[in-house]
Design a protein around this motif. Structure first.
Motif, PDB file in Angstrom:
ATOM      1  N   VAL A  14       0.835  -1.204   0.000  1.00  0.00           N
ATOM      2  CA  VAL A  14       0.000   0.000   0.000  1.00  0.00           C
ATOM      3  C   VAL A  14       0.864   1.246   0.000  1.00  0.00           C
ATOM      4  O   VAL A  14       0.641   2.189  -0.778  1.00  0.00           O
ATOM      5  N   GLU A  15       1.852   1.260   0.876  1.00  0.00           N
ATOM      6  CA  GLU A  15       2.710   2.440   0.977  1.00  0.00           C
ATOM      7  C   GLU A  15       3.518   2.657  -0.291  1.00  0.00           C
ATOM      8  O   GLU A  15       3.691   3.803  -0.738  1.00  0.00           O
ATOM      9  N   GLU A  16       3.991   1.578  -0.900  1.00  0.00           N
ATOM     10  CA  GLU A  16       4.766   1.715  -2.143  1.00  0.00           C
ATOM     11  C   GLU A  16       3.890   2.240  -3.275  1.00  0.00           C
ATOM     12  O   GLU A  16       4.325   3.070  -4.080  1.00  0.00           O
ATOM     13  N   THR A  17       2.661   1.763  -3.334  1.00  0.00           N
ATOM     14  CA  THR A  17       1.737   2.256  -4.353  1.00  0.00           C
ATOM     15  C   THR A  17       1.506   3.749  -4.214  1.00  0.00           C
ATOM     16  O   THR A  17       1.604   4.512  -5.192  1.00  0.00           O
ATOM     17  N   ALA A  18       1.200   4.171  -2.988  1.00  0.00           N
ATOM     18  CA  ALA A  18       0.915   5.588  -2.764  1.00  0.00           C
ATOM     19  C   ALA A  18       2.133   6.456  -3.043  1.00  0.00           C
ATOM     20  O   ALA A  18       2.018   7.541  -3.637  1.00  0.00           O
ATOM     21  N   ALA A  19       3.298   5.998  -2.634  1.00  0.00           N
ATOM     22  CA  ALA A  19       4.514   6.785  -2.811  1.00  0.00           C
ATOM     23  C   ALA A  19       4.923   6.871  -4.286  1.00  0.00           C
ATOM     24  O   ALA A  19       5.352   7.923  -4.768  1.00  0.00           O
ATOM     25  N   THR A  20       4.774   5.772  -5.009  1.00  0.00           N
ATOM     26  CA  THR A  20       5.249   5.724  -6.391  1.00  0.00           C
ATOM     27  C   THR A  20       4.259   6.325  -7.379  1.00  0.00           C
ATOM     28  O   THR A  20       4.646   7.007  -8.333  1.00  0.00           O
TER      29      THR A  20
END
Length: 262
Positions: free
Chosen positions: A91-97
């Motif tokens: 989830v965090e990688e999706t939001a950040a990227t």
């Protein structure tokens, strides 16, 4: 491990802009079957799409390439849904990227078959970790990034409503748990304009449950329409819920099962 495809280059016209244009979606278990169809449909509707996979990196790369071919950004993330850190990390990688998160589709799941005598604590813990804990933790992480109009859509099973075969006690338990989770999320998140729903597929033609496989004729007989769904049939309902047309649907259990539970 991840692979990102970015088509946001100067002068490139994004193809097929639809009702989800400008949205970011994460589809867990999006490398094949229903998950791959959902990822493709959301991209066709205009969303940039991240997807997770536990195995089958080539399949995930192929789905990502198809999304890129539609002019969207695609992010493939290797993540075991039984791993707490991997679930929240995706989830965090999706939001950040991809610059945020608007739509979470909890699709990854473990199909567990066996009698209550045969399935013990180890199988129970694994099934709940993948089918229940992961969707809860993904939703918990996702809502920190969502604003008004956010969507949480979980893929359940018509088995939660009608368990006609033996050996499905544990699987039915986990899919039924998604119903309670979704109703609670709908109440918790409604004031923020975020909806939560469950889509319950019925017999669907995938590698795991082919329409020409053993027992398929019997399974078809339980449907009102007499045939299996295509993965795209499930994806179409998810896309409707994900878009603005689904803004007043929340806490709902939607059967896409050809009348299996009629």
């Amino acid at each position: 491990m991840n692979e990102i495809e970015n088509s946001d280059k100067a002068g490139v016209v994004r193809a097929g802009a639809g009702r989800l244009q400008g949205k970011v979606a994460l589809v867990t278990g999006g490398s094949r079957g229903i998950g791959a169809a959902i990822a493709a449909r959301l991209a066709e509707e205009g969303a940039d799409v991240a997807l997770t996979y536990a195995n089958g990196g080539e399949d995930a790369a192929s789905v990502a390439a198809g999304i890129r071919g539609l002019g969207r950004r695609a992010l493939a993330i290797r993540a075991d849904s039984g791993d707490v850190a991997a679930v929240t990390g995706a989830v965090e990688e999706t939001a950040a990227t991809l610059g945020g998160l608007d739509i979470l589709v909890n699709n990854a799941g473990l199909f567990v078959v066996g009698t209550v005598e045969d399935l013990g604590p180890e199988e129970f813990d694994r099934a709940l970790a993948v089918n229940v804990r992961a969707p809860y933790l993904a939703a918990r992480a996702a809502v920190r990034h969502m604003t008004d109009g956010g969507r949480i859509i979980s893929i359940g099973s018509n088995i939660a409503g009608r368990t006609v075969f033996s050996g499905l006690t544990l699987y039915a338990l986990t899919k039924t748990a998604l119903v309670g989770m979704t109703k609670g999320l709908a109440r918790d998140l409604g004031p923020r304009g975020i909806t939560a729903n469950v889509v319950h597929p019925g017999p669907t033609d995938t590698d795991a449950n082919p329409a020409d496989g053993p027992g398929a004729e019997t399974i078809r007989g339980f449907t009102a329409l007499g045939h299996y769904a295509a993965p795209e049939d499930i994806a179409a309902t998810v896309a409707h819920l994900a878009g603005d047309d689904g803004r007043y649907i929340t806490g709902a259990m939607i059967e896409v099962d050809g009348g299996f539970t009629a």
